[in-house]
Design an enzyme around this catalytic site. Structure first.
Site, PDB file in Angstrom:
ATOM      1  N   PRO A   2       0.818  -1.201   0.000  1.00 28.85           N
ATOM      2  CA  PRO A   2       0.000   0.000   0.000  1.00 28.85           C
ATOM      3  C   PRO A   2       0.860   1.263   0.000  1.00 28.85           C
ATOM      4  O   PRO A   2       2.008   1.225   0.411  1.00 28.85           O
ATOM      5  CB  PRO A   2      -0.801  -0.113   1.290  1.00 28.85           C
ATOM      6  CG  PRO A   2      -0.011  -1.030   2.164  1.00 28.85           C
ATOM      7  CD  PRO A   2       0.929  -1.807   1.316  1.00 28.85           C
ATOM      8  N   GLU A   3       0.289   2.340  -0.490  1.00 31.11           N
ATOM      9  CA  GLU A   3       1.007   3.607  -0.537  1.00 31.11           C
ATOM     10  C   GLU A   3       0.383   4.579   0.473  1.00 31.11           C
ATOM     11  O   GLU A   3      -0.440   4.181   1.279  1.00 31.11           O
ATOM     12  CB  GLU A   3       0.946   4.173  -1.964  1.00 31.11           C
ATOM     13  CG  GLU A   3       1.472   3.166  -3.001  1.00 31.11           C
ATOM     14  CD  GLU A   3       1.393   3.666  -4.426  1.00 31.11           C
ATOM     15  OE1 GLU A   3       1.452   4.888  -4.643  1.00 31.11           O
ATOM     16  OE2 GLU A   3       1.271   2.831  -5.340  1.00 31.11           O
ATOM     17  N   LYS A  57       5.107   5.671   3.985  1.00 32.54           N
ATOM     18  CA  LYS A  57       4.219   4.522   3.770  1.00 32.54           C
ATOM     19  C   LYS A  57       4.178   3.620   4.987  1.00 32.54           C
ATOM     20  O   LYS A  57       3.770   2.470   4.897  1.00 32.54           O
ATOM     21  CB  LYS A  57       4.729   3.697   2.575  1.00 32.54           C
ATOM     22  CG  LYS A  57       4.632   4.425   1.247  1.00 32.54           C
ATOM     23  CD  LYS A  57       4.819   3.460   0.088  1.00 32.54           C
ATOM     24  CE  LYS A  57       6.156   3.607  -0.554  1.00 32.54           C
ATOM     25  NZ  LYS A  57       6.299   2.827  -1.804  1.00 32.54           N
ATOM     26  N   HIS A  95      -0.544 -16.651   7.894  1.00 34.15           N
ATOM     27  CA  HIS A  95       0.120 -15.401   7.514  1.00 34.15           C
ATOM     28  C   HIS A  95       0.192 -14.402   8.661  1.00 34.15           C
ATOM     29  O   HIS A  95       0.551 -13.249   8.463  1.00 34.15           O
ATOM     30  CB  HIS A  95      -0.605 -14.773   6.315  1.00 34.15           C
ATOM     31  CG  HIS A  95      -0.595 -15.663   5.115  1.00 34.15           C
ATOM     32  ND1 HIS A  95      -1.656 -15.747   4.241  1.00 34.15           N
ATOM     33  CD2 HIS A  95       0.336 -16.538   4.673  1.00 34.15           C
ATOM     34  CE1 HIS A  95      -1.358 -16.636   3.292  1.00 34.15           C
ATOM     35  NE2 HIS A  95      -0.164 -17.122   3.538  1.00 34.15           N
ATOM     36  N   ARG A 260       9.452  -1.038 -13.312  1.00 35.24           N
ATOM     37  CA  ARG A 260       8.080  -0.864 -12.845  1.00 35.24           C
ATOM     38  C   ARG A 260       7.145  -0.582 -14.014  1.00 35.24           C
ATOM     39  O   ARG A 260       7.460   0.239 -14.883  1.00 35.24           O
ATOM     40  CB  ARG A 260       7.988   0.320 -11.856  1.00 35.24           C
ATOM     41  CG  ARG A 260       9.003   0.290 -10.740  1.00 35.24           C
ATOM     42  CD  ARG A 260       8.834  -0.898  -9.814  1.00 35.24           C
ATOM     43  NE  ARG A 260       7.542  -0.929  -9.168  1.00 35.24           N
ATOM     44  CZ  ARG A 260       7.254  -0.315  -8.029  1.00 35.24           C
ATOM     45  NH1 ARG A 260       8.155   0.404  -7.421  1.00 35.24           N
ATOM     46  NH2 ARG A 260       6.049  -0.415  -7.508  1.00 35.24           N
TER      47      ARG A 260
END
Ligand SMILES: [Zn+2]
Length: 270
Positions: A2-3, A57, A95, A260
Site C-alpha cells: 500500500p502507498e 508509507k 500469515h 516498474r
C-alpha cells in the site's frame, strides 16, 4: 502497495480502537520480520498505545511511556485490531506474523502473505531520520523538491518513487501524479525543476482524493474493517493500458521504467 492513502486510511481506521490500551503480551513468528537494529517487541509489554500516525508509507504506533513500533506493510501486509472470535475476513492464521495482545483481550495483529513487510521497534529516537525517510508530498515544499530534482538524470518517475526524496508515493500514485501534472514519466528529473509546483499540487490532490475514497484496492489491501477502498475506480492512467485517456481519448500506454509498469498518455504528458 500500500502507498500513502492506504496507510493513512489504515491508521485512521485503527487509531480510535487502540488509544490508551495496554500491551500484555507480544509475539512474533520469526525474527526476520525485524528491520535491522530493531529492539525486541517484548520491551513494549506494560506500555500503552498513545498515538497512531503515518510516516511515509509506514504505520507508526507510539507508546506511553516512550517507545515506538513502525510497521512497513511491504506488498501484502495488513494491520488489524482483532477483538476476539474468528480470523478476520480473508486472512489466514498461516500469515499471522505479529501479535500485540492487549490487557483487555484484543490484539493488534500484522498479517503478511508474502512477507515483504517489516517492523522496527525503537525507543525515543528520531526514527524517520534514522531510516532515511524524506518528507511526504503534504510536508515537502517547492524549494525542497526543486533541490532534490536539480541536475538529476534519472527519470522523474523513478525519483518520485525514491522514499529518501519523497515518502509515501508508490507506483500507482506516481503514475497518477505525472498524468495530472502533464509530465512524461521518462523525462530526466533535472528537466522538470520548473514544474515542481505542478508536481506537488497534483501529488497532493491525487493523494487527498485517494484518502477520501479509502485508498485503492487492487489485490490485498483492505481497510481496517476489512472493506476495500474505492479509488481504483477513479484511476486516470494506472492499470488502464489500452483504454482511452480521460482527457484526450488516446490509448494509454504501458511501458516498463526502472522495472516498474508505467502508465501514461503520450499526448497529454510531455
Ligand atoms: Zn491524453
Amino acid at each position: 502497495l500500500p502507498e500513502l492513502p492506504e496507510v493513512e486510511t489504515t491508521v485512521r481506521d485503527l487509531r480510535p480502537s487502540l488509544r490508551g490500551r495496554r500491551v500484555a503480551r507480544a509475539w512474533m513468528r520469526h525474527r526476520s520480520l525485524y528491520r535491522r537494529e530493531s529492539l525486541s517487541l517484548h520491551g513494549l509489554i506494560g506500555r500503552s498505545f498513545d498515538r497512531v500516525e503515518r510516516v511515509g508509507k509506514n504505520a507508526v504506533f507510539f507508546f506511553r511511556p516512550s517507545g515506538i513500533v513502525l510497521v512497513n506493510h511491504g506488498m501484502t501486509g495488513r494491520l488489524v485490531v482483532w477483538e476476539g472470535g474468528k480470523e478476520p475476513d480473508g486472512l489466514s492464521p498461516r500469515h499471522l506474523h505479529m501479535r500485540l495482545t492487549l490487557a483487555d483481550t484484543g490484539e493488534l495483529r500484522f498479517y503478511d502473505a508474502r512477507r515483504f513487510g517489516h517492523i522496527f521497534v525503537a525507543e525515543g529516537v528520531d526514527f524517520a531520520r534514522d531510516l532515511g525517510i524524506g518528507p511526504d508530498p503534504f510536508e515537502a515544499d517547492e524549494p525542497y523538491l526543486r533541490n532534490a530534482l536539480r541536475g538529476r538524470s534519472a527519470a522523474v518517475k523513478s525519483l518520485l518513487l525514491d522514499q529518501r526524496i519523497l515518502s509515501g508515493i508508490g507506483n500507482i500514485y506516481a503514475d497518477e501524479t505525472l498524468f495530472y501534472a502533464g509530465i512524461d514519466p521518462r523525462r530526466a528529473g533535472g528537466t522538470v525543476v520548473r514544474r515542481v509546483p505542478g508536481i506537488l499540487a497534483c501529488a497532493r490532490e491525487v493523494l487527498q482524493r485517494a484518502i477520501d475514497h479509502g485508498g485503492s484496492t487492487l489485490r490485498d489491501y483492505r481497510r481496517g474493517d476489512g472493506s476495500p477502498g474505492s479509488f481504483q475506480d477513479h484511476h486516470a492512467v494506472y492499470g488502464r493500458a489500452g483504454k482511452a485517456c480521460p482527457r484526450c481519448g488516446r490509448r494509454i500506454r504501458r511501458i516498463v521504467l526502472s522495472g516498474r509498469g508505467t502508465h501514461f498518455c503520450s499526448r497529454c504528458q510531455r
